[in-house]
Structures are given as structure tokens and as C-alpha cells.
Design a protein around this motif. Structure first.
Motif, PDB file in Angstrom:
ATOM      1  N   LEU A   1      65.062  13.505  -1.648  1.00 16.16           N
ATOM      2  CA  LEU A   1      65.062  12.550  -2.690  1.00 16.16           C
ATOM      3  C   LEU A   1      65.828  11.447  -2.234  1.00 16.16           C
ATOM      4  N   PHE A   2      66.959  11.784  -1.504  1.00 14.33           N
ATOM      5  CA  PHE A   2      68.177  10.829  -0.980  1.00 14.33           C
ATOM      6  C   PHE A   2      67.210   9.690   0.056  1.00 14.33           C
ATOM      7  N   ASP A   3      66.332  10.462   0.787  1.00 13.82           N
ATOM      8  CA  ASP A   3      65.563   9.300   1.666  1.00 13.82           C
ATOM      9  C   ASP A   3      64.657   8.484   0.723  1.00 13.82           C
ATOM     10  N   ARG A   4      64.040   9.127  -0.310  1.00 13.33           N
ATOM     11  CA  ARG A   4      63.083   8.510  -0.928  1.00 13.33           C
ATOM     12  C   ARG A   4      63.802   7.371  -1.834  1.00 13.33           C
ATOM     13  N   PHE A   5      64.741   7.384  -2.260  1.00 13.21           N
ATOM     14  CA  PHE A   5      65.459   6.353  -3.031  1.00 13.21           C
ATOM     15  C   PHE A   5      66.602   5.590  -2.241  1.00 13.21           C
ATOM     16  N   GLY A   6      66.576   5.871  -1.070  1.00  9.59           N
ATOM     17  CA  GLY A   6      67.683   5.123  -0.118  1.00  9.59           C
ATOM     18  C   GLY A   6      69.166   5.384  -0.300  1.00  9.59           C
ATOM     19  N   VAL A   7      69.150   6.654  -0.822  1.00 13.29           N
ATOM     20  CA  VAL A   7      70.850   7.183  -1.346  1.00 13.29           C
ATOM     21  C   VAL A   7      71.410   7.696   0.211  1.00 13.29           C
ATOM     22  N   SER A   8      70.648   8.227   1.249  1.00 17.89           N
ATOM     23  CA  SER A   8      71.183   8.725   2.149  1.00 17.89           C
ATOM     24  C   SER A   8      72.545   8.041   2.964  1.00 17.89           C
ATOM     25  N   ASP A   9      72.171   6.548   3.075  1.00 13.63           N
ATOM     26  CA  ASP A   9      73.495   5.881   3.825  1.00 13.63           C
ATOM     27  C   ASP A   9      74.592   5.664   2.791  1.00 13.63           C
ATOM     28  N   PHE A  10      74.637   6.256   1.481  1.00 14.69           N
ATOM     29  CA  PHE A  10      75.514   6.008   0.728  1.00 14.69           C
ATOM     30  C   PHE A  10      76.031   7.518   0.119  1.00 14.69           C
ATOM     31  N   ALA A  11      75.547   8.527   0.799  1.00 20.96           N
ATOM     32  CA  ALA A  11      75.688   9.965   0.265  1.00 20.96           C
ATOM     33  C   ALA A  11      77.226  10.231   0.247  1.00 20.96           C
ATOM     34  N   GLY A  12      78.118   9.595   0.878  1.00 18.12           N
ATOM     35  CA  GLY A  12      79.364   9.833   1.124  1.00 18.12           C
ATOM     36  C   GLY A  12      80.297   8.855   0.653  1.00 18.12           C
TER      37      GLY A  12
ATOM     38  N   GLY B   1      72.533  -0.852  -9.341  1.00 17.61           N
ATOM     39  CA  GLY B   1      71.178  -0.237  -9.054  1.00 17.61           C
ATOM     40  C   GLY B   1      71.023   1.077  -8.135  1.00 17.61           C
ATOM     41  N   MET B   2      72.219   1.382  -7.352  1.00 20.68           N
ATOM     42  CA  MET B   2      72.463   2.531  -6.491  1.00 20.68           C
ATOM     43  C   MET B   2      72.859   3.590  -7.512  1.00 20.68           C
ATOM     44  N   LYS B   3      73.687   3.378  -8.541  1.00 25.73           N
ATOM     45  CA  LYS B   3      74.303   4.235  -9.323  1.00 25.73           C
ATOM     46  C   LYS B   3      73.117   4.741 -10.122  1.00 25.73           C
ATOM     47  N   GLN B   4      72.027   3.869 -10.511  1.00 29.06           N
ATOM     48  CA  GLN B   4      70.966   4.248 -11.501  1.00 29.06           C
ATOM     49  C   GLN B   4      70.130   5.413 -10.520  1.00 29.06           C
ATOM     50  N   LYS B   5      69.858   4.792  -9.490  1.00 26.89           N
ATOM     51  CA  LYS B   5      69.100   5.680  -8.529  1.00 26.89           C
ATOM     52  C   LYS B   5      69.657   7.019  -8.098  1.00 26.89           C
ATOM     53  N   VAL B   6      71.104   7.189  -7.848  1.00 28.99           N
ATOM     54  CA  VAL B   6      71.996   8.372  -7.873  1.00 28.99           C
ATOM     55  C   VAL B   6      71.751   9.013  -9.507  1.00 28.99           C
TER      56      VAL B   6
ATOM     57  N   THR C   1      64.366   1.551 -17.044  1.00 29.49           N
ATOM     58  CA  THR C   1      64.359   0.208 -16.270  1.00 29.49           C
ATOM     59  C   THR C   1      65.513  -0.602 -16.796  1.00 29.49           C
ATOM     60  N   ASN C   2      66.173  -0.376 -17.970  1.00 30.02           N
ATOM     61  CA  ASN C   2      67.275  -1.096 -18.465  1.00 30.02           C
ATOM     62  C   ASN C   2      68.280  -1.630 -17.744  1.00 30.02           C
ATOM     63  N   GLY C   3      68.379  -2.885 -17.374  1.00 31.58           N
ATOM     64  CA  GLY C   3      69.424  -3.436 -16.587  1.00 31.58           C
ATOM     65  C   GLY C   3      69.546  -3.496 -15.209  1.00 31.58           C
ATOM     66  N   LEU C   4      68.227  -2.961 -14.729  1.00 31.87           N
ATOM     67  CA  LEU C   4      68.031  -2.788 -13.221  1.00 31.87           C
ATOM     68  C   LEU C   4      67.307  -4.064 -12.785  1.00 31.87           C
TER      69      LEU C   4
ATOM     70  N   ALA D   1      63.650  -1.438 -10.247  1.00 32.50           N
ATOM     71  CA  ALA D   1      62.967  -1.146 -11.349  1.00 32.50           C
ATOM     72  C   ALA D   1      61.559  -0.796 -10.882  1.00 32.50           C
ATOM     73  N   ARG D   2      61.020  -1.531  -9.857  1.00 33.40           N
ATOM     74  CA  ARG D   2      59.816  -1.163  -9.289  1.00 33.40           C
ATOM     75  C   ARG D   2      59.958   0.363  -8.600  1.00 33.40           C
ATOM     76  N   VAL D   3      61.044   0.385  -8.033  1.00 41.19           N
ATOM     77  CA  VAL D   3      61.313   1.819  -7.310  1.00 41.19           C
ATOM     78  C   VAL D   3      61.178   2.936  -8.406  1.00 41.19           C
ATOM     79  N   VAL D   4      61.728   2.679  -9.567  1.00 41.75           N
ATOM     80  CA  VAL D   4      61.886   3.725 -10.626  1.00 41.75           C
ATOM     81  C   VAL D   4      60.574   3.975 -11.107  1.00 41.75           C
ATOM     82  N   THR D   5      59.769   3.057 -11.507  1.00 41.51           N
ATOM     83  CA  THR D   5      58.334   3.094 -12.173  1.00 41.51           C
ATOM     84  C   THR D   5      57.287   3.681 -11.135  1.00 41.51           C
TER      85      THR D   5
END
Length: 258
Positions: free
Chosen positions: A133-144, A153-158, A177-180, A185-189
Motif C-alpha cells: 500500500l505504501f508503494d501503491r500510494f507513494g507513501v514509502s518516502d514519507f513513512a518516517g 494530498g499525502m495526508k489523504q493518501k495515508v 476526492t473532496n479537497g484533493l 483525486a485520480r489516484v484515489v478513484t
């Protein structure tokens, strides 16, 4: 089709403060946010609740997620009642809303592990799911990185990633997708469509016609807390656009010419 969620006659009334009465331009001391609302959702479909702001969409989803208790009615999700087995419901669903905030002091990595433990996810399963999931949403680089220092946007992904820690089959998203920005928004949909393809059941609320048209199989139109119509997207748009159909229904329900 396998029925995954069935809401029956859900109702919720709130007391209005003096300030709320002024904002609502009413002398009424209460407001019925949801009025005997019934609908069902099946495995492998996306069901959309469409309505204007204040129609009762968020209140409905909060009742389904057991955050608030209905005054009347019930809903059964994967065999668990929101009234008699709220813990069972919580163990089976993902619930995401922009109004629920993550604790900003912690990191995505910590929060994923914390909520995985709450749901009883085994460490090996947790680590594999987190990696994917972290890789799918680009969270890996922000994990720490602390949540406080992440972009909106990253908060929504997390938040989305953490809602999926226990791999639920029923997904309930309020205004996903509110506020994204358009990219997030495209990643979420896209992810919602992937979940649908996996056979999961997804309930989304929105006031955005294009989102409904893109991802939903069936639609319930809510006006003033009531279910005005519930049908397939194909049937609703057989003769005119979803937007035009909605405003026809809204005008009929509210007695207004738009």
C-alpha cells in the motif's frame, strides 16, 4: 448477487442550537438529517449516495460506520448489525472521511502498525500489506515523516492506506476526492476501481456528478434526508444526463423551479 450491506429505515434527528437555528433560518428546535432511509449494496459494486450539501449523506455514512447511533432503523453489514454488533461492523469495514484527522505527532509507519495491531493483523501480513500500500500510494518516502509535516494530498493518501490495514471487504468513503488536487483525486478513484475489480463493496457519498458517472454501478439520490430514487446508473441516465436527472428530482422533491 450477494448482499453485503442492507440499510433499513435509518433515521437521525439532531437538536439545533440557537446559532444553528439562525444559520438554518428556522425556529425549529430539531432537524431530521436522515428520514427512514433504506438501500442495499452488493458484493463487487460501487454504490453512490448523491445529494447536495446538507442532504444527509455524511450522517448516513456515520451511522453505517457506527460513529453515531440511529434514532430508528438498522443496517446490517456482512451479517453484523450496527445496533447490536457495532464492534463486528468496525472489524469488517474501512471508513474514510476528510473530517476524521490523523494524529499529527505520529508517522505513517507508526500509525499503520498501531491500527494493524488494533485489528489483530499478524506482523508478517502487516508488513507485506504496508509495503504494497505504501508503494501503491507513494507513501514509502514519507513513512518516517510526522503527519503534521505532510501535504494535504499525502495526508489523504495515508488516511486511505491506514483505513485498509485489515483488508476489509466493505469500503465506506465520505466525499473521497473532496479537497484533493487532480492528481491525488485520480489516484484515489483508480484505487476504488481496483477494489471493485477485486470484488469488494464500496459505498461513496458525493455531490460530484462526474465521480458518480465514472465509478458507480448504482446510485441513491438523497434530498432533505429522504431517498428520492435508487436505481442503476444506466437506468438513471437512459434519457438524460445524471446532472439533469438529479435537478429534475430535486425540483420535484423540494417544490422548486431551478
Amino acid at each position: 448477487m450477494e448482499e453485503m450491506l442492507k440499510a433499513q429505515e435509518l433515521s437521525k434527528t439532531f437538536k439545533l442550537s440557537k446559532k444553528q437555528q439562525k444559520l438554518e433560518k428556522t425556529t425549529a428546535k430539531t432537524k431530521t438529517a436522515v428520514d427512514r432511509l433504506s438501500f442495499c449494496a452488493y458484493r463487487g459494486e460501487v454504490f453512490g449516495l448523491l445529494g447536495p450539501n446538507g442532504a444527509g449523506k455524511t450522517t448516513t455514512l456515520r451511522m453505517l460506520a457506527t460513529l453515531i447511533r440511529p434514532d430508528a432503523g438498522d443496517a446490517v453489514i456482512e451479517g453484523s448489525s450496527i445496533i447490536t454488533d457495532p464492534n463486528g461492523v468496525r472489524s469488517k469495514i474501512a471508513f474514510l472521511t476528510s473530517e476524521l484527522k490523523l494524529e499529527e505527532f505520529f508517522t505513517p509507519d507508526y500509525l499503520f502498525d498501531f491500527f494493524s495491531e488494533l485489528h489483530g493483523v499478524a506482523p508478517a501480513e502487516r508488513d507485506e500489506r504496508k509495503r504494497r500500500l505504501f508503494d501503491r500510494f507513494g507513501v514509502s518516502d514519507f513513512a518516517g515523516v510526522k503527519v503534521a509535516n505532510l501535504s494535504t494530498g499525502m495526508k489523504q493518501k495515508v488516511s486511505l492506506v491506514i483505513s485498509m490495514v485489515h483488508d476489509p471487504q466493505t469500503i465506506i468513503f465520505d466525499e473521497p476526492t473532496n479537497g484533493l488536487d487532480v492528481i491525488t483525486a485520480r489516484v484515489v478513484t483508480d484505487f476504488l476501481q481496483e477494489l471493485k475489480a477485486e470484488g469488494r463493496t464500496i459505498i461513496v457519498s458525493t455531490h460530484i456528478f462526474s465521480l458518480i458517472e465514472k465509478i458507480c454501478d448504482r446510485v441513491g439520490i438523497i434530498v432533505s434526508g429522504k431517498m428520492a430514487v435508487c436505481d442503476t446508473l444506466e437506468n438513471l441516465t437512459a434519457e438524460k444526463s445524471l446532472e439533469d436527472k438529479f435537478f429534475d428530482i430535486y425540483a420535484e422533491m423540494e417544490g422548486k423551479v431551478l
